[in-house]
Structures are given as structure tokens and as C-alpha cells.
Write an enzyme that holds these catalytic residues in place. Structure first.
Site, PDB file in Angstrom:
ATOM      1  N   PHE A 183       7.690  -1.966  14.673  1.00  0.00           N
ATOM      2  CA  PHE A 183       7.367  -2.654  13.621  1.00  0.00           C
ATOM      3  C   PHE A 183       7.205  -1.571  12.337  1.00  0.00           C
ATOM      4  O   PHE A 183       6.307  -0.665  12.334  1.00  0.00           O
ATOM      5  CB  PHE A 183       5.991  -3.237  13.709  1.00  0.00           C
ATOM      6  CG  PHE A 183       5.733  -4.267  12.528  1.00  0.00           C
ATOM      7  CD1 PHE A 183       6.393  -5.785  12.203  1.00  0.00           C
ATOM      8  CD2 PHE A 183       5.108  -3.756  11.468  1.00  0.00           C
ATOM      9  CE1 PHE A 183       6.197  -6.359  11.113  1.00  0.00           C
ATOM     10  CE2 PHE A 183       4.788  -4.600  10.191  1.00  0.00           C
ATOM     11  CZ  PHE A 183       5.434  -5.740   9.915  1.00  0.00           C
TER      12      PHE A 183
ATOM     13  N   ASP B 246       6.085   7.010  11.562  1.00  0.00           N
ATOM     14  CA  ASP B 246       5.474   5.941  10.751  1.00  0.00           C
ATOM     15  C   ASP B 246       3.927   6.037  11.167  1.00  0.00           C
ATOM     16  O   ASP B 246       3.654   5.393  12.193  1.00  0.00           O
ATOM     17  CB  ASP B 246       6.127   4.835  11.294  1.00  0.00           C
ATOM     18  CG  ASP B 246       5.445   3.224  10.704  1.00  0.00           C
ATOM     19  OD1 ASP B 246       4.455   3.559  10.030  1.00  0.00           O
ATOM     20  OD2 ASP B 246       6.159   2.308  10.468  1.00  0.00           O
TER      21      ASP B 246
ATOM     22  N   LYS C 152      -2.191   1.459   4.977  1.00  0.00           N
ATOM     23  CA  LYS C 152      -3.421   0.962   5.365  1.00  0.00           C
ATOM     24  C   LYS C 152      -4.780   1.454   5.041  1.00  0.00           C
ATOM     25  O   LYS C 152      -5.250   1.294   4.209  1.00  0.00           O
ATOM     26  CB  LYS C 152      -3.302   0.561   6.815  1.00  0.00           C
ATOM     27  CG  LYS C 152      -2.219  -0.593   7.374  1.00  0.00           C
ATOM     28  CD  LYS C 152      -2.082  -0.975   8.880  1.00  0.00           C
ATOM     29  CE  LYS C 152      -1.356  -2.210   8.981  1.00  0.00           C
ATOM     30  NZ  LYS C 152      -1.967  -3.309   8.627  1.00  0.00           N
TER      31      LYS C 152
ATOM     32  N   THR D 248       8.401   1.268 -11.017  1.00  0.00           N
ATOM     33  CA  THR D 248       7.543   1.526 -12.332  1.00  0.00           C
ATOM     34  C   THR D 248       6.328   1.841 -12.127  1.00  0.00           C
ATOM     35  O   THR D 248       5.741   2.754 -12.896  1.00  0.00           O
ATOM     36  CB  THR D 248       7.318  -0.267 -12.844  1.00  0.00           C
ATOM     37  OG1 THR D 248       8.334  -0.773 -13.206  1.00  0.00           O
ATOM     38  CG2 THR D 248       6.447  -0.147 -13.867  1.00  0.00           C
TER      39      THR D 248
END
Length: 506
Positions: free
Chosen positions: A229, A335, A366, A390
């Protein structure tokens, strides 16, 4: 998320129990648990939150009437079918979450592993009253064009103070998916620049990319793993393979997936088998890197496949994975969105691998509140605006990150994680031996999981634990994952373990 099925009692997402009206039963005292009660065994422990509740307290069904009323209102505007209950953060404290009905639950799930130092942490509340925080809250900068004068101080205190070894650059983003997407882009940009000999873009490249055609839009790929994931945006979702409901109906890139080695437990009884599946996985990775229809720019892997079932591999496996990447000039992306910031017992989970050299990119989010990725300076694109948006991060969240780092260091929270994690694993294995319901206890630090025999039994256990005042979550097909905060202490572990043993025995 939309479903044609309306029977929510049988529907689950991400391994969590869906909004099921749990029949209310008053919480029985923990002394009624089968076996010797653990609560009270660690009374001499100094509390990180002296004013937090002493124990769970459940007054209503979960969700209760107040939660249901709010959910009904909210459902007019937003899909609430994944909601467990409505939280009352004003009353939540430390390791305990309070819901709209006044139920107090020991939180061992922590907003899907994203609360690091407890609800209403004094460190955060004090930060909120500081002028620099208030200025960041009142004036959000576009950091790519107008970083504030104190932004570099925040970058140094929040991110660079705990940067993985050999990674002097950090790119700040908005979420874990954003972090991985931009890490993938970095890999593609780096590989494309190398293939053209670090020269400037050709006219053909500039024109063809505007039509989404080669050579300006080259055919490259990211290799990921089964059960992985990495997020829900287009690139990160292509790299994801944890559940079909995440991916169905969404176009995806034609990228390779290797088999992640699913080890057997206990590890000491399955050494030969586990070495075999890891060796086979590495051979498959190398074959895919060498033969895939498009050049593989990077391999992305989680230290622990969290959403996919809490699947672990050995440090030797990850060292072998890095070696393959280096031999074939493929970037190695780690990751750490869910594993980072201390839960595994080291600040970054990959520290435990003892890699001979740093990974190429490490993504985070997280528990750090902020998101982004670390890298070596050679991966910074030659031209500006290649990695850009941005906001380019959020100073408010970065200030929180700096506060988290201070709390981890000042309170020795990594030491706490390792001590409590060792205790949890030992006691969970004991419960498994006594009652035979828990399977495959595994973990690092307090980043722990175990399996139930079936998905239905797993979902039922989550519901029963919640009824008894403990909030836990699931992952994969039948796993329970524990994601407590770094401030989760031995006394909290005792409450969790006694409650679990009582529920399992019943």
C-alpha cells in the site's frame, strides 16, 4: 467510498469493522479475565499523562445515540459508512479517546497510526500558544515562492535533526500519497536526465510531452510488491495491491509487481522456509527489473506491509533488495509513511536493516504530522518547478514535527516503545498458547500484529474489544494491527492484554 451492498454488518474496509450497531454490554472488571490479571502490575511507572483516565469506561453501544445523530447529519453531505463513532477531542487525553456519547476507550489504533505523542499533548498545546505557531496558522505561505524567514529553522529542527543518514535534502508535501507520488517523479526525472546524458531537453521531447507521447513522456515504471500500500493517487495507487476496493474502476499504469515474501511463524521454527521465500522473491525482483517491458526506474517497498496485513521480511532481504537496485541502476525507495517516527523501536524502521549505504529516497507522513521525502542532493532536479505545488508542505505541521522530535528525545520514547513492545509480544504469545485463537504474533517495537483464523472472527474481535473499551484496528485479510502512540506505557499494555484475554477466552 461507494458500495452497492447495503448490508453494512458484513462489509469491511481496510480490515476495520464498519459501522455496526454493537449490542451494548457493560464493561466487566478486568479481574474477571481468564488467568492472572495484569492491571496494577506496573503502578510504579512514571506516567507521561498523569491526568489521563485510569481505565476505559463504556456507557452506551458504540456508536451510541449521540454519535448516530451526528453521523446522520453528516451523512447528508459526506459518506459516513466507514465511520466507527464520533470523537470528542476536547475530552480525549493521552492514550484515551472519548466519543460523543462519553465512552472512554484506550486507543491502540491512534487515528490509523498517525497520533505520535497522545491526545491533547502538553507539547502541542504549548506550541499552539507560541507566536511562531500562531503566525503560521494565520498566514499560510506558498513555500515554493515565499518561504517565511523562520521556515529554514523549522526545516532544521523538524526534519534535518532526524534525517536518515546520508540524506541531506528533504521535500515537504501534504500527505503520504503525495510523498510517494513525488518520490516516483523524482526517480523518473533522475533516470531520464541520465539517459540523455544530463543534457538539456530536446525540442522533440518538449513538444511530445504535451501530447503525452514519447520521447518527452517516456515509458518507465516503478516496481512494487503484492499486498503493498503506497497511497490512492494514480502512481501510488498503481503501486498499491492491498485490496481490490482501493483500485477497482481506476485506470492504472502497466507497472510490475513482485511477490512479497510471506513468512511463517514462529520464525525460529521456520528458518529454512522463510529463507526460501525471501530468496525466491529477490530472484523475481531481479528478473522483473531485467525483463519488464518498460525500464524500471525504482523499486518501492514498505519496511512492514502495514495495510496489506503487517507482513515483515528480514534485514537480509532488504539488503538483498538494495543490492539488486544498485547493480541495475534502479532507485531504492523506502516507504516509511506508516513505519516512521519511532513505532518500530528506531526512529526510521530501515535503520534496523544495517544497510551498507543509505536508501535513495525515504518517504514519510502519518506520525510526523508533516509529509514528504528525504533524498541525496544528487536527486534534486536540474531545473526548478519540476517538483512543485502551491503549498509545498505546511509550516503548522512542520512545527508540530519539531515538537514531536523534542518529545521523543526528552522523554526517551524510543526506549519506552522497545520496552513495551517486548512485553506486548511476550504476553500475546502467552495468550496464544493458552487459548489457541491468536496466530502469527509478530512485530517490531509496538508495531505489532497477530492473525485470527478467519476475517469474520477478526472483525468480531475488533467489535468486542471496542465494546470492552479498547480501540484496535485490522489490516490484510484477517490480521489485527496494534498502532499505539509512542506514549503507550506498560500500564496501558496491561489493560489491553487483560481485555484481550477476557474477550478471547469468552
Amino acid at each position: 467510498m461507494l458500495h452497492s451492498v447495503r448490508n453494512l454488518k458484513t462489509l469491511s474496509r481496510q480490515g476495520h469493522l464498519f459501522r455496526t450497531a454493537l449490542a451494548y454490554q457493560p464493561v466487566r472488571t478486568l479481574a474477571t479475565a481468564v488467568g492472572k490479571a495484569r492491571v496494577g502490575a506496573h503502578t510504579n511507572e512514571k506516567s507521561f499523562f498523569p491526568d489521563e483516565p485510569e481505565s476505559p469506561s463504556v456507557k452506551t453501544a458504540i456508536p451510541g445515540p449521540a454519535s448516530k445523530e451526528i453521523m446522520s447529519r453528516l451523512d447528508q453531505y459526506q459518506d459516513t459508512r466507514s465511520v466507527f463513532y464520533i470523537a470528542d477531542f476536547h475530552k480525549s487525553k493521552g492514550n484515551y479517546i472519548v466519543d460523543a456519547d462519553g465512552n472512554v476507550l484506550l486507543d491502540v489504533f491512534a487515528q490509523i497510526a498517525s497520533i505520535p505523542i497522545g491526545y491533547n499533548s502538553p507539547a502541542f498545546l504549548s506550541l499552539a500558544s507560541s507566536p511562531v505557531f500562531q503566525s503560521a496558522l494565520a498566514n499560510r505561505p506558498a513555500l515554493g515562492v515565499n518561504p517565511t524567514k523562520d521556515w529554514v529553522d523549522t526545516v532544521e529542527s523538524a526534519f534535518m535533526s532526524v534525517a536518515p543518514k546520508g540524506m541531506p535534502n528533504v521535500f515537504t508535501a501534504m500527505c503520504g500519497s503525495c510523498a510517494n507520488e513525488n518520490a516516483f517523479k523524482t526517480a523518473f526525472i533522475y533516470k531520464a536526465a541520465k539517459s540523455r546524458g544530463e543534457k538539456d531537453f530536446s525540442l522533440e521531447e518538449l513538444q511530445s510531452c504535451m501530447k503525452n507521447q514519447a520521447p518527452g513522456s517516456p515509458d518507465m515504471s516503478i516496481l512494487s510488491f503484492t499486498q503493498a500500500f503506497h497511497g490512492r493517487l494514480f502512481g501510488s495507487l498503481t503501486a498499491t495491491a492491498s485490496k481490490a476496493i482501493h483500485k477497482v474502476d481506476i485506470p492504472a499504469f502497466d507497472w510490475p509487481k513482485a511477490t512479497f515474501p510471506l513468512r511463517k511463524y514462529p520464525l525460529e521454527d521456520n528458518v529454512e522456509y522463510n529463507q526460501k521465500v525471501e530468496k525466491e522473491s529477490l530472484a523475481e525482483v531481479e528478473k522483473l527489473v531485467k525483463s519488464w517491458k518498460s525500464p524500471v526506474a525504482a523499486v518501492v517497498v514498505e519496511p512492514v506491509q502495514s495495510e496489506g496485513g503487517d507482513n515483515h521480511a528480514s534485514p537480509e532481504y532488504f539488503r538483498g533488495l538494495q543490492k539488486i537496485c544498485q547493480e541495475h541502476d534502479v532507485l531504492f525507495i523506502v516507504d516509511e509513511v506508516q513505519t516512521g517516527v519511532g513505532a518500530t523501536g528506531t526512529f526510521w524502521a530501515h535503520e534496523a536493516w544495517n544497510l551498507p549505504s543509505p536508501p535513495d529516497l525515504v518517504t514519510f507522513s502519518k506520525k510526523f504530522q508533516a509529509a514528504g521525502f528525504y533524498s541525496h542532493e544528487k536527486f534534486r532536479p536540474a531545473q526548478p518547478y519540476r517538483l512543485y505545488n502551491t503549498w509545498m508542505g505546511d509550516p503548522v505541521r512542520a512545527l508540530q514535527s519539531a515538537a514531536i522530535v523534542r518529545e521523543v528525545q526528552d522523554k526517551n520514547l524510543l526506549e519506552n516503545v522497545n520496552r513495551v513492545g517486548d512485553y506486548l509480544q511476550k504476553e500475546l504469545k502467552d495468550i496464544s498458547r493458552k487459548h489457541g485463537k491468536l496466530e502469527n504474533v509478530r512485530g517490531q517495537g509496538t508495531f505489532i500484529a497477530f492473525d485470527l483464523p478467519t476475517p469474520q472472527e477478526r472483525d468480531a474481535l475488533i467489535g468486542e474489544m471496542r465494546k470492552n473499551g479498547v480501540n484496535i484496528g485490522g489490516c490484510g485479510d484477517r490480521a489485527i494491527r496494534l498502532r499505539p502512540m509512542l506514549t503507550f506505557q506498560m500500564k496501558h499494555a496491561d489493560i489491553f492484554l487483560d481485555t484481550l484475554e477476557k474477550v478471547v477466552a469468552a
